[in-house]
Motif scaffolding. Structure first.
Motif, short mmCIF file in Angstrom:
data_model
loop_
_atom_site.label_atom_id
_atom_site.label_comp_id
_atom_site.label_asym_id
_atom_site.label_seq_id
_atom_site.Cartn_x
_atom_site.Cartn_y
_atom_site.Cartn_z
N GLY A 40 1.00 -1.22 -0.27
CA GLY A 40 -0.10 -0.10 -0.26
C GLY A 40 1.33 1.21 -0.24
N ALA A 41 2.26 1.29 0.48
CA ALA A 41 3.55 2.07 -0.04
C ALA A 41 3.19 3.04 -0.98
CB ALA A 41 4.33 1.02 0.07
N PRO A 42 2.67 4.21 -0.84
CA PRO A 42 2.83 5.39 -2.36
C PRO A 42 4.36 5.01 -2.73
CG PRO A 42 3.01 6.76 -0.59
CD PRO A 42 3.15 5.07 0.56
N PRO A 43 4.81 5.64 -4.23
CA PRO A 43 5.82 5.82 -4.32
C PRO A 43 6.92 7.01 -3.78
CG PRO A 43 4.74 5.45 -6.55
CD PRO A 43 3.48 6.06 -5.47
N ALA A 44 8.11 6.61 -3.40
CA ALA A 44 8.86 7.12 -2.87
C ALA A 44 9.15 8.80 -4.12
CB ALA A 44 9.85 6.74 -2.60
N TYR A 45 9.57 10.22 -3.16
CA TYR A 45 9.23 11.52 -3.64
C TYR A 45 10.64 10.71 -4.55
CZ TYR A 45 11.70 15.77 -5.24
OH TYR A 45 12.21 17.08 -5.40
N ARG A 46 11.76 10.16 -4.12
CA ARG A 46 12.78 9.96 -5.26
C ARG A 46 12.90 8.54 -5.96
NH1 ARG A 46 16.08 13.53 -1.69
NH2 ARG A 46 16.09 15.19 -3.05
N SER A 47 11.71 7.68 -6.74
CA SER A 47 12.19 6.14 -6.78
C SER A 47 12.03 6.14 -8.03
CB SER A 47 9.81 6.19 -6.38
OG SER A 47 9.43 6.62 -7.94
N GLU A 48 12.42 6.95 -8.88
CA GLU A 48 12.57 6.98 -10.45
C GLU A 48 13.66 6.41 -11.10
OE1 GLU A 48 14.36 10.92 -9.55
OE2 GLU A 48 12.73 10.01 -8.59
N ALA A 49 14.06 6.30 -11.91
CA ALA A 49 15.67 5.51 -12.33
C ALA A 49 16.02 6.39 -12.27
CB ALA A 49 15.76 4.83 -13.58
N LEU A 50 17.86 6.09 -11.47
CA LEU A 50 18.75 6.87 -11.99
C LEU A 50 18.90 8.10 -13.32
CD1 LEU A 50 21.71 6.25 -10.18
CD2 LEU A 50 20.42 7.78 -9.50
N ALA A 51 18.88 6.82 -14.87
CA ALA A 51 18.70 7.28 -16.19
C ALA A 51 17.75 8.42 -16.13
CB ALA A 51 18.46 6.19 -16.05
N ARG A 101 17.54 10.72 -14.42
CA ARG A 101 17.61 12.03 -14.18
C ARG A 101 18.91 12.39 -14.67
NH1 ARG A 101 16.07 12.70 -8.39
NH2 ARG A 101 17.93 13.91 -8.57
N ASP A 102 18.89 11.59 -15.79
CA ASP A 102 20.47 12.38 -16.32
C ASP A 102 20.28 13.26 -16.90
OD1 ASP A 102 23.23 11.39 -17.48
OD2 ASP A 102 21.90 11.47 -19.72
N ALA A 103 19.12 14.30 -17.35
CA ALA A 103 19.21 14.98 -17.93
C ALA A 103 19.10 16.09 -17.05
CB ALA A 103 18.50 15.87 -19.19
N TRP A 123 28.82 9.54 -12.19
CA TRP A 123 27.71 9.52 -12.28
C TRP A 123 27.72 8.76 -13.97
CZ3 TRP A 123 23.00 10.13 -11.13
CH2 TRP A 123 21.71 10.38 -12.60
N SER A 124 28.39 8.36 -14.30
CA SER A 124 28.84 6.96 -15.14
C SER A 124 28.72 6.18 -15.08
CB SER A 124 29.77 7.45 -16.32
OG SER A 124 29.63 7.92 -17.46
N ALA A 125 29.57 5.91 -13.73
CA ALA A 125 29.47 4.45 -12.89
C ALA A 125 28.15 3.97 -12.17
CB ALA A 125 30.47 4.14 -11.96
N ALA A 126 27.06 4.87 -12.21
CA ALA A 126 26.02 4.87 -11.08
C ALA A 126 25.29 3.74 -12.55
CB ALA A 126 25.38 6.19 -11.00
N LEU A 127 25.26 5.28 -13.22
CA LEU A 127 24.35 4.88 -14.57
C LEU A 127 24.63 3.26 -14.84
CD1 LEU A 127 23.83 7.76 -16.20
CD2 LEU A 127 22.18 7.50 -15.04
N ALA A 128 25.23 3.41 -14.73
CA ALA A 128 26.08 1.33 -15.80
C ALA A 128 25.95 0.53 -14.61
CB ALA A 128 27.40 1.82 -16.06
N ARG A 134 25.90 6.44 -4.32
CA ARG A 134 26.78 7.55 -4.60
C ARG A 134 26.42 8.94 -5.61
NH1 ARG A 134 31.45 4.84 -5.96
NH2 ARG A 134 32.17 4.64 -3.88
N GLY A 135 25.38 7.45 -6.86
CA GLY A 135 25.27 8.83 -7.82
C GLY A 135 23.69 9.52 -7.40
N TRP A 136 23.28 8.59 -6.44
CA TRP A 136 22.41 9.31 -5.72
C TRP A 136 22.71 10.32 -4.99
CZ3 TRP A 136 16.86 9.72 -7.03
CH2 TRP A 136 16.28 8.94 -7.55
#
Length: 291
Positions: A135-146, A148-150, A172-177, A252-254
């Motif tokens: 029943g939990a809602p999505p977190a404010y930061r629930s999106e994928a790191l990708a 947030r790239d732009a 950032w590249s390491a986090a996305l990978a 670390r990427g977050w």
């Protein structure tokens, strides 16, 4: 809709109109300026949270629903949602009355017992993960790191005078990978920054501001490794929360992404938050290979 300025007088009028049992209590503004809510202390044991926009207003009911669940499952103090007020006195949003928690927010780089704080943070994060997420809602930061790239790269460009481009790109590249979280989503606070943590006697005794609460990737709640903890105890925290290489790279990427956006947004508007963001970026830079 533009929220009108808040003030102790507004809080007094709202209380007098809707909760007269608290109308005679002293009202004082909390020193730290928030970005989502204006917070006022009422008497010795209460706080009033006035949303500064639609996002904060939506959080009022969410916190009322879920704070009792979270508070029962974690080993530190969590505010209790005592009452919800209606728009009034010229204030356009619903607002909240919570219990007040005593304590001092940690100052990055000035922890008296970093190892103890690392252990306490790990205990909180693990306990939060262990609460039933149904029943939990999505977190404010629930999106994928990708996703947030732009925005992350745009923020990095805006503060390029204050960051090392190689560190930003490499981190950032390491986090996305990194391999994405493969398990089910877990409960997240989503904003475990110094201003939302309370210490008493060098121990973590409270966590506040659950407006970003929801379900998502557990790596999101590892950002205090850079926001709060010094490098010397970071490995202890990582081991205690069981973060593998992929989770740590995402964490670390977050931290990088959030800090870049905060520095870009608050360099002049909120020097305290900008200073914390700059500290985070410095911590990330210091552990980058070759530094």
């Amino acid at each position: 809709m533009i929220t009108p300025p808040t003030s102790p007088d507004l809080v007094r009028r709202l209380l007098a109109a809707q909760f007269p049992q608290w109308a005679g209590l002293r009202v004082e503004a909390v020193g730290v300026v928030g970005t989502v809510n204006a917070v006022y202390r009422v008497g010795r044991g209460l706080s009033v949270r006035l949303p500064l926009g639609e996002g904060g207003a939506r959080d009022v009911r969410k916190e009322q629903r879920w704070l009792p669940v979270i508070g029962a499952g974690v080993p530190v103090g969590v505010p209790e949602a005592v009452a919800v007020g209606a728009p009034g006195e010229g204030f356009p949003w619903p607002w909240a009355v919570h219990t007040w928690l005593d304590g001092e927010s940690p100052v990055p780089g000035r922890l008296a017992d970093p190892a103890r704080v690392a252990a306490d943070l790990a205990g909180f994060v693990l306990a939060l993960r262990g609460i039933d997420v149904q029943g939990a809602p999505p977190a404010y930061r629930s999106e994928a790191l990708a996703d947030r790239d732009a925005e992350t790269r745009r923020a990095a460009a805006q503060v390029r005078d204050a960051v090392d481009p190689q560190v930003v790109e490499g981190t950032w590249s390491a986090a996305l990978a990194a391999q994405p979280h493969a398990g089910p989503p877990v409960w997240l606070h989503s904003d475990l920054q110094p201003g939302n943590l309370l210490l008493t006697g060098g121990r973590l005794t409270g966590v506040i501001d659950f407006g970003c609460l929801g379900a998502g990737d557990p790596a999101v709640d590892l950002i205090p490794a850079w926001y709060v903890l010094p490098a010397a105890v970071r490995p202890r925290f990582r081991e205690a929360v069981g973060a593998d290489d992929a989770a740590w790279a995402r964490a670390r990427g977050w931290a990088l992404s959030v800090a870049l956006m905060e520095l870009a947004a608050y360099r002049t508007a909120n020097p305290r938050m900008a200073s914390i963001a700059a500290h985070v970026l410095g911590e990330i830079s210091a552990e980058h290979p070759g530094r």
